[in-house]
Design a protein around this motif. Structure first.
Motif, mmCIF file in Angstrom:
data_model
loop_
_atom_site.group_PDB
_atom_site.id
_atom_site.type_symbol
_atom_site.label_atom_id
_atom_site.label_comp_id
_atom_site.label_asym_id
_atom_site.label_seq_id
_atom_site.Cartn_x
_atom_site.Cartn_y
_atom_site.Cartn_z
ATOM 1 N N ILE A 32 16.380 -9.696 1.299
ATOM 2 C CA ILE A 32 17.594 -8.870 1.292
ATOM 3 C C ILE A 32 17.612 -7.928 0.095
ATOM 4 N N VAL A 33 17.161 -8.391 -1.071
ATOM 5 C CA VAL A 33 17.136 -7.522 -2.252
ATOM 6 C C VAL A 33 16.189 -6.350 -2.027
ATOM 7 N N ASN A 34 14.990 -6.631 -1.524
ATOM 8 C CA ASN A 34 14.010 -5.556 -1.327
ATOM 9 C C ASN A 34 14.416 -4.588 -0.218
ATOM 10 N N SER A 35 15.009 -5.125 0.845
ATOM 11 C CA SER A 35 15.409 -4.238 1.941
ATOM 12 C C SER A 35 16.576 -3.342 1.524
ATOM 13 N N LEU A 36 17.525 -3.885 0.769
ATOM 14 C CA LEU A 36 18.638 -3.067 0.287
ATOM 15 C C LEU A 36 18.161 -2.038 -0.733
ATOM 16 N N PHE A 37 17.212 -2.442 -1.560
ATOM 17 C CA PHE A 37 16.647 -1.496 -2.525
ATOM 18 C C PHE A 37 16.001 -0.321 -1.799
ATOM 19 N N ALA A 38 15.209 -0.622 -0.771
ATOM 20 C CA ALA A 38 14.533 0.428 -0.009
ATOM 21 C C ALA A 38 15.549 1.345 0.674
ATOM 22 N N ARG A 39 16.582 0.753 1.258
ATOM 23 C CA ARG A 39 17.589 1.556 1.954
ATOM 24 C C ARG A 39 18.329 2.478 0.999
ATOM 25 N N LYS A 40 18.757 1.933 -0.135
ATOM 26 C CA LYS A 40 19.506 2.731 -1.100
ATOM 27 C C LYS A 40 18.615 3.785 -1.758
ATOM 28 N N TYR A 41 17.361 3.436 -1.976
ATOM 29 C CA TYR A 41 16.435 4.418 -2.548
ATOM 30 C C TYR A 41 16.251 5.590 -1.584
ATOM 31 N N ASN A 42 16.027 5.291 -0.321
ATOM 32 C CA ASN A 42 15.831 6.356 0.674
ATOM 33 C C ASN A 42 17.083 7.219 0.843
ATOM 34 N N GLN A 43 18.246 6.591 0.792
ATOM 35 C CA GLN A 43 19.487 7.351 0.889
ATOM 36 C C GLN A 43 19.632 8.314 -0.284
ATOM 37 N N LYS A 44 19.358 7.809 -1.471
ATOM 38 C CA LYS A 44 19.486 8.631 -2.675
ATOM 39 C C LYS A 44 18.488 9.788 -2.667
ATOM 40 N N MET A 45 17.264 9.516 -2.240
ATOM 41 C CA MET A 45 16.194 10.525 -2.284
ATOM 42 C C MET A 45 16.123 11.350 -1.000
ATOM 43 N N ARG A 46 16.985 11.035 -0.030
ATOM 44 C CA ARG A 46 17.005 11.735 1.260
ATOM 45 C C ARG A 46 15.614 11.723 1.907
ATOM 46 N N ARG A 47 15.071 10.534 1.967
ATOM 47 C CA ARG A 47 13.744 10.359 2.547
ATOM 48 C C ARG A 47 13.776 9.232 3.560
ATOM 49 N N ARG A 48 12.711 9.135 4.347
ATOM 50 C CA ARG A 48 12.513 8.018 5.265
ATOM 51 C C ARG A 48 11.167 7.373 4.966
ATOM 52 N N GLY A 49 11.020 6.168 5.455
ATOM 53 C CA GLY A 49 9.722 5.530 5.299
ATOM 54 C C GLY A 49 9.762 4.311 4.402
ATOM 55 N N GLN A 50 8.602 3.732 4.252
ATOM 56 C CA GLN A 50 8.451 2.487 3.533
ATOM 57 C C GLN A 50 8.581 2.698 2.025
ATOM 58 N N VAL A 51 9.209 1.753 1.363
ATOM 59 C CA VAL A 51 9.325 1.776 -0.095
ATOM 60 C C VAL A 51 8.509 0.641 -0.694
ATOM 61 N N VAL A 52 8.732 -0.568 -0.190
ATOM 62 C CA VAL A 52 7.934 -1.724 -0.612
ATOM 63 C C VAL A 52 6.679 -1.757 0.245
ATOM 64 N N MET A 53 5.501 -1.780 -0.386
ATOM 65 C CA MET A 53 4.255 -1.581 0.347
ATOM 66 C C MET A 53 3.948 -2.714 1.316
ATOM 67 N N ASP A 54 4.156 -3.955 0.908
ATOM 68 C CA ASP A 54 3.796 -5.081 1.774
ATOM 69 C C ASP A 54 4.640 -6.297 1.391
ATOM 70 N N ARG A 55 4.275 -7.434 1.920
ATOM 71 C CA ARG A 55 4.969 -8.667 1.552
ATOM 72 C C ARG A 55 4.856 -8.880 0.045
ATOM 73 N N PHE A 56 5.953 -9.291 -0.568
ATOM 74 C CA PHE A 56 5.878 -9.561 -2.000
ATOM 75 C C PHE A 56 4.994 -10.784 -2.257
ATOM 76 N N LYS A 57 4.307 -10.768 -3.378
ATOM 77 C CA LYS A 57 3.462 -11.890 -3.770
ATOM 78 C C LYS A 57 4.289 -12.870 -4.591
ATOM 79 N N SER A 58 4.053 -14.152 -4.380
ATOM 80 C CA SER A 58 4.874 -15.151 -5.065
ATOM 81 C C SER A 58 4.049 -16.367 -5.469
ATOM 82 N N PRO A 59 3.120 -16.208 -6.402
ATOM 83 C CA PRO A 59 2.368 -17.372 -6.874
ATOM 84 C C PRO A 59 3.300 -18.450 -7.431
ATOM 85 N N ARG A 60 2.945 -19.676 -7.153
ATOM 86 C CA ARG A 60 3.707 -20.813 -7.674
ATOM 87 C C ARG A 60 3.156 -21.220 -9.036
ATOM 88 N N ILE A 61 4.046 -21.461 -9.986
ATOM 89 C CA ILE A 61 3.668 -21.832 -11.345
ATOM 90 C C ILE A 61 3.832 -23.344 -11.507
#
Length: 236
Positions: A81-110
Motif C-alpha cells: 500500500i505504501v509503494n502503490s500510493l507513492f507511485a500514484r501520488k508521484y504520477n499525479q504530481k508529475m502528470r505522468r503515467r507508468g511504473q514508478v517502482v521497478m519490481d517487487r521490493f527486496k526484503s532480506p531477513r536479518i
C-alpha cells in the motif's frame, strides 16, 4: 515458474532490510518532496500494519529501510500500500503515467539485533559510498542524525542494540558516532550483499535458511509442474 512467496523469507516476528529500485533505475527519488512523501506514507501506515522502523536512508533512485514485522502478511500489505500510493501520488504530481517502482521490493531477513546493527551502519554510509557527501552527517535523508546526534525523528523506534550502547542518550549517541567514525577510517568502501541475498547473518544460519528456501522452491516447482501436467497434458 512463479516467484517464491515472500513468506518463504520473511516470517512472523522478523527483522528485515527492505529496498527497491525506481523504474529503469531513474532518479525519481532525487527531489526532497518525493522523499518527504515516502516518509509520510511510512509514518501514516506504520502502526496500522504493526511495523517498526529502526533505520532508513533515501537515495535518489531507491530507499533502504530496516525494521521489525510482527505479522508477515501485514508486512507485505504495508509495503504494497505504501509503494502503490507513492507511485500514484508521484504520477499525479508529475502528470505522468507508468511504473514508478521497478519490481517487487527486496526484503532480506536479518538474523539478529547484532547483525541489524551492521546493516544499519552500512545503510548510513550509502551516501558516502555514492560520493554524494564526505560524511553521513551532511546527508539529510537518513536516520543517522537520530542515532548519532539525537535529532527527533517520528518514524524511528530505537534499535535494541542501540539501547545497549550506553546508560544515557548522550552515551549511546557518542558510541554510535564513534563506531561509524571507525568504519569511515577503515572499510567504508567495502560493498556488502545486503540487498542481493535473502538472508543476512551468521554464515551457518544463512546456509541453513538458504537450504530451507531451496527445498521450498523445489517443492513449489514440482507442484507447479504437476498442476500444469494435469491441466494441459492429461486432459487431452
Amino acid at each position: 515458474m512463479p516467484t517464491s512467496p515472500r513468506y518463504t523469507i520473511i516470517d512472523n516476528q522478523s527483522i528485515f532490510h527492505v529496498t527497491w529500485q525506481c523504474h529503469n533505475k531513474d532518479w525519481l527519488f532525487k527531489d526532497d518532496w518525493t522523499k518527504q512523501l515516502y516518509y509520510n506514507l511510512l509514518l501514516r501506515f506504520r502502526d496500522r500494519y504493526k511495523i517498526i522502523i529502526y533505520s532508513y536512508c533515501f537515495m535518489s533512485s531507491h530507499p533502504h529501510l530496516t525494521g521489525y514485522c510482527e505479522d508477515r502478511k501485514l508486512f507485505s500489505d504495508f509495503f504494497r500500500i505504501v509503494n502503490s500510493l507513492f507511485a500514484r501520488k508521484y504520477n499525479q504530481k508529475m502528470r505522468r503515467r507508468g511504473q514508478v517502482v521497478m519490481d517487487r521490493f527486496k526484503s532480506p531477513r536479518i538474523e539478529s539485533d547484532e547483525v541489524l546493527e551492521k546493516v544499519m551502519f552500512y545503510i548510513d554510509l550509502n551516501p558516502k559510498r555514492a560520493r554524494i557527501v564526505e560524511h553521513p552527517k551532511k546527508y539529510r535523508w537518513g536516520s543517522f542524525h537520530y542515532y548519532a546526534y539525537g535529532k527527533n525523528d517520528e518514524l524511528i523506534t530505537p534499535a535494541p542494540s542501540y539501547l545497549e550502547m550506553g546508560r544515557t542518550e548522550k552515551d549511546r549517541q557518542k558510541t554510535y558516532l564513534c563506531m561509524v567514525e571507525e568504519i569511515l577510517k577503515n572499510d567504508w568502501k567495502e560493498k556488502k550483499p545486503y540487498a542481493s541475498t535473502p538472508f543476512i547473518g551468521n554464515p551457518d544460519w544463512v546456509k541453513q535458511k538458504t537450504k530451507e528456501l531451496t527445498r521450498q522452491r523445489r517443492e513449489k516447482l514440482k507442484s507447479w509442474k504437476e498442476r500444469f501436467r494435469d491441466k494441459f497434458l492429461n486432459s487431452s
